[in-house]
Design a protein around this motif. Structure first.
Motif, PDB file in Angstrom:
ATOM      1  N   VAL A  97     -19.014  -3.538  -4.615  1.00 53.48           N
ATOM      2  CA  VAL A  97     -17.549  -3.083  -5.414  1.00 53.48           C
ATOM      3  C   VAL A  97     -17.528  -3.783  -6.575  1.00 53.48           C
ATOM      4  O   VAL A  97     -16.219  -3.297  -6.792  1.00 53.48           O
ATOM      5  CB  VAL A  97     -16.937  -3.837  -3.921  1.00 53.48           C
ATOM      6  N   GLY A  98     -17.745  -4.159  -7.113  1.00 55.86           N
ATOM      7  CA  GLY A  98     -17.693  -5.179  -8.336  1.00 55.86           C
ATOM      8  C   GLY A  98     -16.831  -4.285  -9.574  1.00 55.86           C
ATOM      9  O   GLY A  98     -15.679  -4.327  -9.403  1.00 55.86           O
ATOM     10  N   ALA A  99     -18.020  -3.418 -10.155  1.00 53.53           N
ATOM     11  CA  ALA A  99     -17.775  -2.559 -11.307  1.00 53.53           C
ATOM     12  C   ALA A  99     -16.637  -0.878 -10.362  1.00 53.53           C
ATOM     13  O   ALA A  99     -16.372  -0.192 -11.249  1.00 53.53           O
ATOM     14  CB  ALA A  99     -18.350  -1.918 -11.517  1.00 53.53           C
ATOM     15  N   ALA A 100     -16.300  -0.838  -9.088  1.00 47.72           N
ATOM     16  CA  ALA A 100     -15.594   0.350  -8.808  1.00 47.72           C
ATOM     17  C   ALA A 100     -13.873   0.245  -9.611  1.00 47.72           C
ATOM     18  O   ALA A 100     -14.198   1.842  -9.315  1.00 47.72           O
ATOM     19  CB  ALA A 100     -15.314   0.167  -7.540  1.00 47.72           C
ATOM     20  N   GLY A 101     -13.037  -0.584  -9.484  1.00 54.32           N
ATOM     21  CA  GLY A 101     -11.752   0.007 -10.160  1.00 54.32           C
ATOM     22  C   GLY A 101     -12.581  -0.187 -11.544  1.00 54.32           C
ATOM     23  O   GLY A 101     -12.034   1.900 -11.486  1.00 54.32           O
ATOM     24  N   TRP A 102     -13.461   0.061 -12.433  1.00 51.27           N
ATOM     25  CA  TRP A 102     -13.464   0.441 -13.672  1.00 51.27           C
ATOM     26  C   TRP A 102     -14.411   1.588 -13.606  1.00 51.27           C
ATOM     27  O   TRP A 102     -13.510   2.103 -14.877  1.00 51.27           O
ATOM     28  CB  TRP A 102     -14.756  -1.147 -14.224  1.00 51.27           C
ATOM     29  N   LEU A 103     -15.337   1.713 -12.466  1.00 50.53           N
ATOM     30  CA  LEU A 103     -16.055   2.876 -12.953  1.00 50.53           C
ATOM     31  C   LEU A 103     -14.384   4.255 -12.383  1.00 50.53           C
ATOM     32  O   LEU A 103     -14.804   5.539 -13.116  1.00 50.53           O
ATOM     33  CB  LEU A 103     -16.835   3.385 -11.931  1.00 50.53           C
ATOM     34  N   CYS A 104     -13.866   3.759 -11.240  1.00 48.19           N
ATOM     35  CA  CYS A 104     -12.857   4.835 -11.205  1.00 48.19           C
ATOM     36  C   CYS A 104     -11.877   5.205 -12.085  1.00 48.19           C
ATOM     37  O   CYS A 104     -11.656   6.278 -11.994  1.00 48.19           O
ATOM     38  CB  CYS A 104     -12.046   4.951  -9.840  1.00 48.19           C
ATOM     39  N   GLY A 105     -11.824   3.958 -13.219  1.00 52.70           N
ATOM     40  CA  GLY A 105     -10.622   4.160 -14.454  1.00 52.70           C
ATOM     41  C   GLY A 105     -11.262   4.585 -15.096  1.00 52.70           C
ATOM     42  O   GLY A 105     -10.442   6.245 -16.195  1.00 52.70           O
ATOM     43  N   ARG A 106     -12.978   4.925 -15.532  1.00 56.74           N
ATOM     44  CA  ARG A 106     -13.695   5.083 -16.541  1.00 56.74           C
ATOM     45  C   ARG A 106     -14.098   6.492 -16.094  1.00 56.74           C
ATOM     46  O   ARG A 106     -13.601   7.330 -17.074  1.00 56.74           O
ATOM     47  CB  ARG A 106     -14.751   4.359 -16.893  1.00 56.74           C
ATOM     48  N   THR A 107     -13.511   7.081 -15.625  1.00 54.87           N
ATOM     49  CA  THR A 107     -14.980   8.510 -15.322  1.00 54.87           C
ATOM     50  C   THR A 107     -13.078   9.490 -14.296  1.00 54.87           C
ATOM     51  O   THR A 107     -13.222  10.333 -13.799  1.00 54.87           O
ATOM     52  CB  THR A 107     -15.660   8.694 -13.971  1.00 54.87           C
ATOM     53  N   PHE A 118     -12.540  -2.377   1.884  1.00 56.31           N
ATOM     54  CA  PHE A 118     -11.095  -1.804   1.299  1.00 56.31           C
ATOM     55  C   PHE A 118     -10.426  -3.740   1.235  1.00 56.31           C
ATOM     56  O   PHE A 118     -10.376  -3.537   0.070  1.00 56.31           O
ATOM     57  CB  PHE A 118     -10.080  -0.964   0.931  1.00 56.31           C
ATOM     58  N   LEU A 119     -10.070  -3.950   2.720  1.00 56.98           N
ATOM     59  CA  LEU A 119      -8.639  -4.621   2.794  1.00 56.98           C
ATOM     60  C   LEU A 119      -9.707  -6.164   2.745  1.00 56.98           C
ATOM     61  O   LEU A 119      -8.731  -6.771   1.972  1.00 56.98           O
ATOM     62  CB  LEU A 119      -8.375  -4.135   4.055  1.00 56.98           C
ATOM     63  N   LEU A 120     -10.890  -6.195   3.190  1.00 58.74           N
ATOM     64  CA  LEU A 120     -11.591  -7.727   2.693  1.00 58.74           C
ATOM     65  C   LEU A 120     -11.669  -7.712   1.434  1.00 58.74           C
ATOM     66  O   LEU A 120     -11.258  -8.560   0.863  1.00 58.74           O
ATOM     67  CB  LEU A 120     -12.731  -7.976   3.558  1.00 58.74           C
ATOM     68  N   SER A 121     -11.784  -6.892   0.633  1.00 57.12           N
ATOM     69  CA  SER A 121     -11.692  -6.856  -0.906  1.00 57.12           C
ATOM     70  C   SER A 121     -10.489  -6.986  -1.603  1.00 57.12           C
ATOM     71  O   SER A 121     -10.630  -7.797  -2.389  1.00 57.12           O
ATOM     72  CB  SER A 121     -12.513  -5.381  -1.333  1.00 57.12           C
ATOM     73  N   LEU A 167      -9.104  -3.107  -7.604  1.00 54.20           N
ATOM     74  CA  LEU A 167      -9.526  -1.609  -6.748  1.00 54.20           C
ATOM     75  C   LEU A 167      -8.646  -0.938  -7.159  1.00 54.20           C
ATOM     76  O   LEU A 167      -7.063  -1.282  -8.087  1.00 54.20           O
ATOM     77  CB  LEU A 167      -9.364  -2.083  -5.811  1.00 54.20           C
ATOM     78  N   PRO A 168      -8.498   0.615  -7.721  1.00 54.92           N
ATOM     79  CA  PRO A 168      -7.942   1.590  -7.694  1.00 54.92           C
ATOM     80  C   PRO A 168      -6.592   1.026  -6.693  1.00 54.92           C
ATOM     81  O   PRO A 168      -7.188   0.541  -5.685  1.00 54.92           O
ATOM     82  CB  PRO A 168      -8.362   2.842  -7.716  1.00 54.92           C
ATOM     83  N   ALA A 169      -5.699   1.986  -7.135  1.00 57.19           N
ATOM     84  CA  ALA A 169      -4.232   1.141  -6.042  1.00 57.19           C
ATOM     85  C   ALA A 169      -4.077   2.378  -4.600  1.00 57.19           C
ATOM     86  O   ALA A 169      -3.468   1.782  -4.090  1.00 57.19           O
ATOM     87  CB  ALA A 169      -2.482   1.842  -6.473  1.00 57.19           C
ATOM     88  N   ALA A 170      -5.173   3.453  -4.926  1.00 57.38           N
ATOM     89  CA  ALA A 170      -5.181   4.179  -3.795  1.00 57.38           C
ATOM     90  C   ALA A 170      -7.284   4.368  -3.364  1.00 57.38           C
ATOM     91  O   ALA A 170      -7.603   5.064  -4.405  1.00 57.38           O
ATOM     92  CB  ALA A 170      -4.321   5.799  -4.143  1.00 57.38           C
ATOM     93  N   TYR A 171      -7.128   4.993  -2.299  1.00 57.55           N
ATOM     94  CA  TYR A 171      -8.462   5.265  -1.545  1.00 57.55           C
ATOM     95  C   TYR A 171      -8.549   5.924  -1.160  1.00 57.55           C
ATOM     96  O   TYR A 171      -7.621   6.115  -0.142  1.00 57.55           O
ATOM     97  CB  TYR A 171      -9.128   3.893  -1.670  1.00 57.55           C
ATOM     98  N   ARG A 172      -9.465   6.564  -0.665  1.00 55.30           N
ATOM     99  CA  ARG A 172     -10.065   6.906   0.423  1.00 55.30           C
ATOM    100  C   ARG A 172     -10.685   6.750   1.898  1.00 55.30           C
ATOM    101  O   ARG A 172     -11.548   6.004   1.434  1.00 55.30           O
ATOM    102  CB  ARG A 172     -10.778   8.666   0.292  1.00 55.30           C
ATOM    103  N   SER A 173      -9.908   6.351   2.485  1.00 52.50           N
ATOM    104  CA  SER A 173     -10.810   5.936   4.104  1.00 52.50           C
ATOM    105  C   SER A 173     -11.407   6.709   4.846  1.00 52.50           C
ATOM    106  O   SER A 173     -11.124   7.776   5.200  1.00 52.50           O
ATOM    107  CB  SER A 173      -9.646   5.509   5.204  1.00 52.50           C
TER     108      SER A 173
END
Length: 350
Positions: A97-107, A118-121, A167-173
């Motif tokens: 999960v480490g790069a997830a926020g960066w990748l979502c922001g980048r793309t 998600f909540l554990l992260s 992480l992004p402020a919103a996600y899809r569960s």
């Protein structure tokens, strides 16, 4: 992760891993890539599925500078020409999960995760376990883990924060039973416990491809551990139940795409090896208790035939307790607090 020495006859249709910054084509529209990790297990597998005009990405890797630089190389290399539209992260461990926020922001990709993961992260990024440090140390001390090893395992919190981006402020569960349409095909979401609470997996029956995350890998078994916040948990039972469900649903000749190591075929044999490995550990624990009451710390040198650095000793403790809790549930062991304040195991048939 532990290595299993059991001889195996698995089929490896792709014996050479992808080079840094490159991809291996596993099937039309399905790519395999790797990101390096600064760990003994030195890589994590990343998969990309063509999804209309874009890419569906499976896992993000660690959020450190080398991983982000590697992502730039991939985005400008084998993934160039198509936008990343969706990112599914399998579980909350930093190498996934480490790069997830960066990748979502980048793309601009949408993040998909199981809600508990998600909540554990979010909890771990927020450092919300810091207030239990004293109680956690007492948990380890009462069960016989030496202080340096407890320090090694409890000191991992800041490392998580350093290697997992916001992480992004919103996600899809997503949840078990969901069906995701990717590239015009139906991919069935499955989840499994043990290594993580609800690790996501994906099953595509037409192509016979199973994205297994860390639940089933060749040569190694994921860490199955008990932690201070849930001392009576039985993650080994959850893991073995998950393996049985996977074997019942997924055919043996399916191409297994794991989170680490090589893709392979021979799923049912591999599951049998994993089951035998954990049964062997349980048998060793029972034998070690023949000599009399033993703490979890007493068991570690009898189960691991090498000197363990403090952090690894903490992981060994967690794995040992996971097996012990299953044996307690089966009625084979009792875990009692004795007069000196230490918790020790007794065989019920002693």
């Amino acid at each position: 992760m532990n290595t299993i020495a059991t001889p195996t006859l698995l089929d490896y249709p792709f014996p050479e891993p992808p080079a840094p910054g490159a991809a291996v084509t596993l099937a039309p529209g399905l790519l395999w890539m790797r990101l390096a990790l600064p760990l003994a297990l030195d890589h994590v597998n990343i998969y990309a599925i063509e999804d209309g005009d874009g890419w569906f990405i499976w896992d993000a890797g660690m959020g450190d500078s080398p991983s982000l630089e590697a992502w730039e190389t991939l985005l400008n290399g084998p993934l160039a020409g198509r936008p990343v539209t969706r990112l599914l992260v399998t579980h909350h461990h930093p190498d996934h999960v480490g790069a997830a926020g960066w990748l979502c922001g980048r793309t601009g990709a949408e993040l998909l995760m199981v809600k508990s993961e998600f909540l554990l992260s979010r909890v771990r990024i927020g450092g919300l376990f810091k207030d239990t440090d004293t109680a956690d140390r007492q948990f380890y001390r009462e069960r016989g883990l030496y202080d340096e090893a407890a320090d090694g395992i409890l000191g991992r919190g800041p490392i998580y924060i350093d290697t997992v981006g916001t992480l992004p402020a919103a996600y899809r569960s997503i949840k078990a039973g969901d069906v995701l349409t990717i590239g015009g095909r139906d991919w069935h979401v499955r989840t499994g416990g043990g290594h993580s609470d609800e690790m996501a997996m994906l099953w595509q029956p037409d192509q016979r491809v199973f994205l297994a995350a860390d639940q089933v890998m060749e040569k190694i078994t994921p860490n199955i551990g008990v932690w201070p916040h849930e001392p009576d948990a039985r993650p080994l039972d959850d893991f073995l139940t998950s393996l049985a469900a996977i074997r019942d649903e997924i055919p043996d000749d399916t191409l297994i795409l794991p989170g680490h190591k090589l893709p392979f075929r021979g799923l049912h044999q591999r599951i049998a090896e994993l089951e035998a490995h954990h049964a062997k550990i349980c048998a060793k624990i029972m034998k070690a208790c023949d000599a009399g009451p033993a703490s979890i710390g007493d068991l570690i040198p009898k189960l691991f035939n090498r000197e363990l650095p403090p952090h690894h000793a903490g992981l060994a403790f967690a794995e040992t307790l996971a097996h012990v809790n299953s044996l307690i549930e089966q009625g084979d062991l009792i875990h009692d607090t004795e007069a000196d304040g230490m918790m020790r195991l007794h065989r019920t048939d002693a």
